[in-house]
Structure formats: structure tokens, C-alpha cells
Design a protein around this motif. Structure first.
Motif, short mmCIF file in Angstrom:
data_model
loop_
_atom_site.label_atom_id
_atom_site.label_comp_id
_atom_site.label_asym_id
_atom_site.label_seq_id
_atom_site.Cartn_x
_atom_site.Cartn_y
_atom_site.Cartn_z
N ASP A 15 0.83 -1.21 0.00
CA ASP A 15 0.00 0.00 0.00
C ASP A 15 0.86 1.26 0.00
OD1 ASP A 15 -2.28 -1.51 0.05
OD2 ASP A 15 -2.60 -1.35 2.21
N GLY A 16 0.47 2.21 -0.81
CA GLY A 16 1.13 3.49 -0.81
C GLY A 16 2.17 3.68 -1.89
N VAL A 17 2.54 2.62 -2.60
CA VAL A 17 3.52 2.76 -3.69
C VAL A 17 2.90 3.57 -4.82
CG1 VAL A 17 4.83 1.51 -5.46
CG2 VAL A 17 4.71 0.62 -3.13
N PRO A 18 3.60 4.58 -5.32
CA PRO A 18 3.03 5.39 -6.41
C PRO A 18 2.81 4.55 -7.67
CG PRO A 18 5.01 6.42 -5.50
CD PRO A 18 4.94 5.05 -4.92
N ASP A 33 7.29 8.84 -12.45
CA ASP A 33 6.14 9.03 -11.55
C ASP A 33 6.47 8.78 -10.08
OD1 ASP A 33 4.18 9.68 -13.60
OD2 ASP A 33 4.39 7.58 -14.23
N PHE A 34 7.75 8.79 -9.75
CA PHE A 34 8.17 8.63 -8.35
C PHE A 34 7.63 9.79 -7.51
CE2 PHE A 34 11.46 11.10 -10.48
CZ PHE A 34 11.60 12.19 -9.63
N VAL A 35 7.64 9.58 -6.21
CA VAL A 35 7.26 10.63 -5.26
C VAL A 35 8.50 11.02 -4.46
CG1 VAL A 35 5.91 11.19 -3.21
CG2 VAL A 35 4.85 9.94 -5.10
N GLU A 36 8.85 12.29 -4.47
CA GLU A 36 9.98 12.74 -3.67
C GLU A 36 9.53 12.88 -2.22
OE1 GLU A 36 12.14 16.90 -3.20
OE2 GLU A 36 12.74 15.94 -5.10
N ARG A 70 18.36 13.42 -2.04
CA ARG A 70 16.92 13.34 -1.87
C ARG A 70 16.52 11.87 -1.83
NH1 ARG A 70 13.93 14.84 -7.67
NH2 ARG A 70 14.85 13.15 -8.90
N VAL A 71 15.38 11.59 -1.20
CA VAL A 71 14.83 10.23 -1.12
C VAL A 71 13.57 10.19 -1.97
CG1 VAL A 71 13.95 8.41 0.38
CG2 VAL A 71 15.72 9.97 1.22
N ILE A 72 13.48 9.17 -2.83
CA ILE A 72 12.27 9.01 -3.65
C ILE A 72 11.64 7.65 -3.39
CG2 ILE A 72 13.13 10.58 -5.43
CD1 ILE A 72 13.58 8.11 -7.21
N ASP A 73 10.32 7.66 -3.45
CA ASP A 73 9.51 6.43 -3.38
C ASP A 73 9.28 6.03 -4.84
OD1 ASP A 73 7.86 4.38 -2.61
OD2 ASP A 73 6.41 5.64 -1.55
N TYR A 114 12.88 2.33 -2.22
CA TYR A 114 13.29 3.71 -2.01
C TYR A 114 14.68 3.91 -2.63
CZ TYR A 114 9.75 3.64 1.74
OH TYR A 114 8.60 3.51 2.47
N ASP A 115 14.86 5.00 -3.32
CA ASP A 115 16.18 5.38 -3.84
C ASP A 115 16.67 6.64 -3.14
OD1 ASP A 115 16.10 3.31 -5.63
OD2 ASP A 115 15.90 4.56 -7.42
N CYS A 116 17.96 6.71 -2.89
CA CYS A 116 18.60 7.94 -2.44
C CYS A 116 19.46 8.45 -3.60
CB CYS A 116 19.48 7.71 -1.22
SG CYS A 116 18.58 7.30 0.28
N GLU A 117 19.25 9.71 -3.96
CA GLU A 117 19.96 10.30 -5.08
C GLU A 117 20.76 11.51 -4.60
OE1 GLU A 117 16.69 9.25 -8.56
OE2 GLU A 117 16.69 11.26 -7.67
N ALA A 118 22.06 11.50 -4.88
CA ALA A 118 22.93 12.60 -4.47
C ALA A 118 22.96 13.67 -5.56
CB ALA A 118 24.34 12.10 -4.19
N TRP A 119 23.27 14.90 -5.14
CA TRP A 119 23.35 16.01 -6.08
C TRP A 119 24.64 15.90 -6.89
CZ3 TRP A 119 20.33 19.02 -8.51
CH2 TRP A 119 20.80 20.18 -9.13
#
Length: 424
Positions: free
Chosen positions: A108-111, A117-120, A317-320, A334-339
């Protein structure tokens, strides 16, 4: 593999999961029909086999005048039983084929949707304004070449495109990252493991890597073995066909290995430097847990990844991740993406996935509960660190003269060095 009983009890959730993934919900109905056919044919086979056994017992009791007829009936029934068994086996094979084609059911809750279409969920840290500091931004390869840390030209000469050498401080910096991460994971209760990088087909298939993304995997046809793209594969296979005792809590492993990816379909994408390569090193977190604890373990691994990025001074940032961008095994990721200053964009450094019981069902991994029952365990995986982290470190900590500040946690692993300086 999904839970067939749960599918029968609640097919609508499975259909909704397929729709969210952008996959065909008709697969659910095909599965239900195949399951019904298999059960019906199996019942018919068992009924005829029981009749055959009963008839066999009656042959010796039959009167001489009736024996020929009874033997004829027995022969006829034997053919019917053989045919019924073949039909039941074929139905079971078809059901199995469909089950292996069905991806995991999302939580439940996965975009819903695809890659975009990920959610930040959050951004942490503020990217440096390098221009305001008087720094002409260089990308990681230009920085690394000044430090004599990466050699892609000779990497291509030796291995072809997307191969490289880490040289001098580049090699030492990677080792520092790996050792720092492993030490922290040991402190978190993970058992360190150096894993095989070649695995059997049933292990690769069991973890879900031979589906839609099979073209990403290197195969050694002569030996019928696969090169892993992550030690998740070997760690998932480590307890295949075993029963685990998880009554004292999850079992956690930190696997180190070289990793290999064909990068099929990525022609022209991230061709400069070491962002997207065919070979790299990685520390991978892998957890076996009771299903009730899976979501908490997922958050725990994400927290470790975030703590690593924060400690190294990397804005992220963390994305779903959206359902359509999940692998077949993941129920949530979940992914973590660095700048990335040189490209003014976010670069994925970590992923962590909750695979619920999907991989365990395919690999025969069960847990024994406190009351003595057995059931499939949940499996989870997450990035500890990879070679790609060098990209973010070099770019985010670059200085105007081409040197790079070493994040404080890594200094003890580099002999106390605080600055990586240009080699003149």
C-alpha cells in the motif's frame, strides 16, 4: 513468486498492483483459471487413481468367469489414469509458468506509474554554490584525471567501453569507502560476507533477475552460469531450500563483491566517466525477516543509507519509486539520489527494496515460527556503498585548485589524509 492462496482470496489487490505497474491485469485471471483447471484435473486424477487401486484389489477376488472383464476394465482404467495424470501435470506446469511470470504485489502506498512518476519524500542538505565560491565546476572524470585517480582510456583499451582502472588515490578512496561502510554495518549487526560472483540459473531466476531485465545480465553459456549484478543474488541463494530460525529477530548480511552489468539499452547514456559501467564494487545489505517485521527493516536500511550520505556531506533526496519502475521482486523501493554539480541533477547512489516473500517462495526459503509452523520468510536488500559514490564525492567536495576535501569519516582509512591534491 506470489502467494497463490492470497491471490484466490483477494484477486482485486493483485489486479490493482498490475495496473499500477503498467502490466496486464488479465494475468491475474489467467492465473486463477489455470489454478482452477489444475485443481479440477488433479481431483479427477486422484479419483480415477483411487478407483484403479480399488479395482486392482478386486482382481484376485473375481470369479474366473468375470476375471477377463475385470482385467479389461483395469487396463482401460490404467490408460485413463495415465492420461489424467498427464493432463494434471500439464496444468500444473502452465500454472507454474504463469506464477513465475507474475511480479510481486506492491504494498500500500507505492506510487502508480513509470520511471518519472516517483514521489519525492524529502531533500536533505544544501548543494554548494560552487560558482559563488569562485570554483569553475568540473565533472568527476576531469577531477579524477587531475588526481590520477581514474583511467578510462586504458580501461577501454583493456576491456572495451565502460571499463576503467581506479589508480592510486582512486583505488585507495574506493577501498576506504568500502571498509568504512562494512565496519559500520558490522556495528549494526550485519555479518560481513564475501560472495560468489558466478551463480547458477536457478539462483538468478529465483531472485527475479531473469525476467524483463534478463538482457542486463552476463551469461557464461559454456558453464551455464551467470555473473551477478549485485551480491543480493548470492545472498538470496545462500539459504535457498532451508528453514531459518528468526525467532530472535532478522538475519542480516553485508555482502561484498564485484558486480557486472551489461547496461543493455543504455547506449549514449552516461558514457563519460564511471557513472554507468560494466563492472564495479559494491557492499550490499541483505536481510531475512519475519513478514511482520519487513517494513520496519526496510526503513532501517533506508536510515543507514541516509546516515552514510549525511556523514559524507553529500546533499541528497529520497524518492519512493513508482510501481512501473520496480523490479519484478520488489513490493516497494526507495532510492537515495545525491546532487551532481556538473550536471545539475540528482544521481542515484542507493536503492533499498522490500521483496516481501516473493524471492523466498521461488527459492524455497522458510522460517520456523515460535509455534513450530513453517512459512516463507521476507527478504530485503539495500545498497551499502558502490564505486559510483566516488562520482558524488569528487564533485561535491571539489576545490578551485582541483583538489578534493576528504570527508572526515574516511580520513582514518586514508592515513589521516584531509585533502586529495592534483598530481603535477
Amino acid at each position: 513468486m506470489i502467494d497463490l492462496k492470497a491471490l484466490r482470496d483477494d484477486p482485486d489487490t493483485a489486479r490493482a498492483s498490475q495496473v499500477a505497474r503498467g502490466a496486464d491485469p488479465a494475468l491475474v485471471d489467467q492465473l486463477l483459471a489455470a489454478d482452477e483447471r489444475r485443481r479440477s484435473l488433479l481431483s479427477a486424477f486422484e479419483q480415477q487413481r483411487a478407483e484403479q487401486k480399488e479395482l486392482s484389489r478386486s482382481i484376485g477376488k473375481a470369479a474366473p468367469s468375470e476375471r477377463e472383464a475385470v482385467l479389461g476394465r483395469a487396463k482401460q482404467l490404467a490408460e485413463q489414469v495415465k492420461d489424467a495424470e498427464a493432463q494434471a501435470d500439464a496444468a500444473a506446469e502452465e500454472l507454474d509458468r504463469l506464477l513465475w511470470a507474475m511480479p510481486n504485489i506492491i504494498v500500500d502506498g507505492v506510487p502508480a506509474g513509470g520511471e518519472e512518476d516517483f514521489v519525492e519524500l524529502r531533500q536533505v542538505g544544501t548543494p554548494r554554490d560552487l560558482a559563488a565560491e569562485g570554483i569553475e565546476v568540473q565533472d568527476h572524470l576531469a577531477i579524477a584525471e587531475g588526481l590520477r585517480a581514474i583511467d578510462t582510456e586504458r580501461g577501454a583499451k583493456v576491456g572495451g567501453s565502460r571499463f576503467y582502472f581506479l589508480t592510486g588515490i582512486g583505488s585507495l578512496l574506493e577501498m576506504a569507502l568500502l571498509q568504512w561502510t562494512l565496519n559500520r554495518l558490522v556495528d549494526e549487526g550485519f555479518t560481513p560476507m564475501t560472495t560468489p560472483t558466478l551463480v547458477r540459473p536457478e539462483i538468478m531466476a529465483g531472485t527475479g533477475f531473469l525476467g524483463a531485465h534478463a538482457d542486463e545480465v552476463y551469461r557464461l553459456a559454456a558453464d551455464d552460469l551467470y555473473l551477478v549484478g549485485t551480491s543480493e543474488v548470492a545472498l538470496a541463494g545462500y539459504h535457498s531450500n532451508e528453514i531459518l530460525d528468526l525467532t530472535d529477530g532478522p538475519v542480516r548480511y553485508a555482502g561484498f563483491s564485484a558486480c557486472y552489468r551489461r547496461e543493455a539499452g543504455s547506449h549514449g547514456k552516461d558514457v563519460r566517466g564511471i557513472i554507468r559501467t560494466h563492472q564495479f564494487h559494491k557492499v550490499e545489505m541483505f536481510v531475512y525477516a519475519p513478514i511482520e517485521e519487513a517494513e520496519a527493516e526496510h526503513e532501517r536500511m533506508l536510515a543507514f543509507e541516509e546516515a552514510s550520505l549525511t556523514a559524507l556531506g553529500l546533499p541528497y533526496r529520497v524518492i519512493d519509486v513508482a510501481a512501473g519502475d520496480l523490479g519484478s521482486s520488489a513490493a516497494r523501493k526507495y532510492d537515495c539520489e545525491a546532487w551532481l554539480p556538473s550536471q545539475q541533477r540528482w544521481l542515484e547512489l542507493t536503492s533499498t527494496s522490500n521483496c516481501t516473500t516473493f524471492q523466498a517462495r521461488r527459492l524455497g526459503i522458510r522460517e520456523r515460527t515460535a509455534d513450530g509452523r513453517t512459512r516463507p520468510a521476507a527478504t530485503l536488500n539495500g545498497t551499502g556503498v558502490t564505486t559510483r559514490w566516488l562520482v558524488a564525492l569528487l564533485e561535491n567536495h571539489q576545490q578551485a585548485d582541483g583538489s578534493v576535501v576528504v570527508p572526515e569519516p574516511l580520513r582514518p582509512y586514508l592515513g589521516g589524509r584531509e585533502l586529495l591534491e592534483v598530481v603535477r
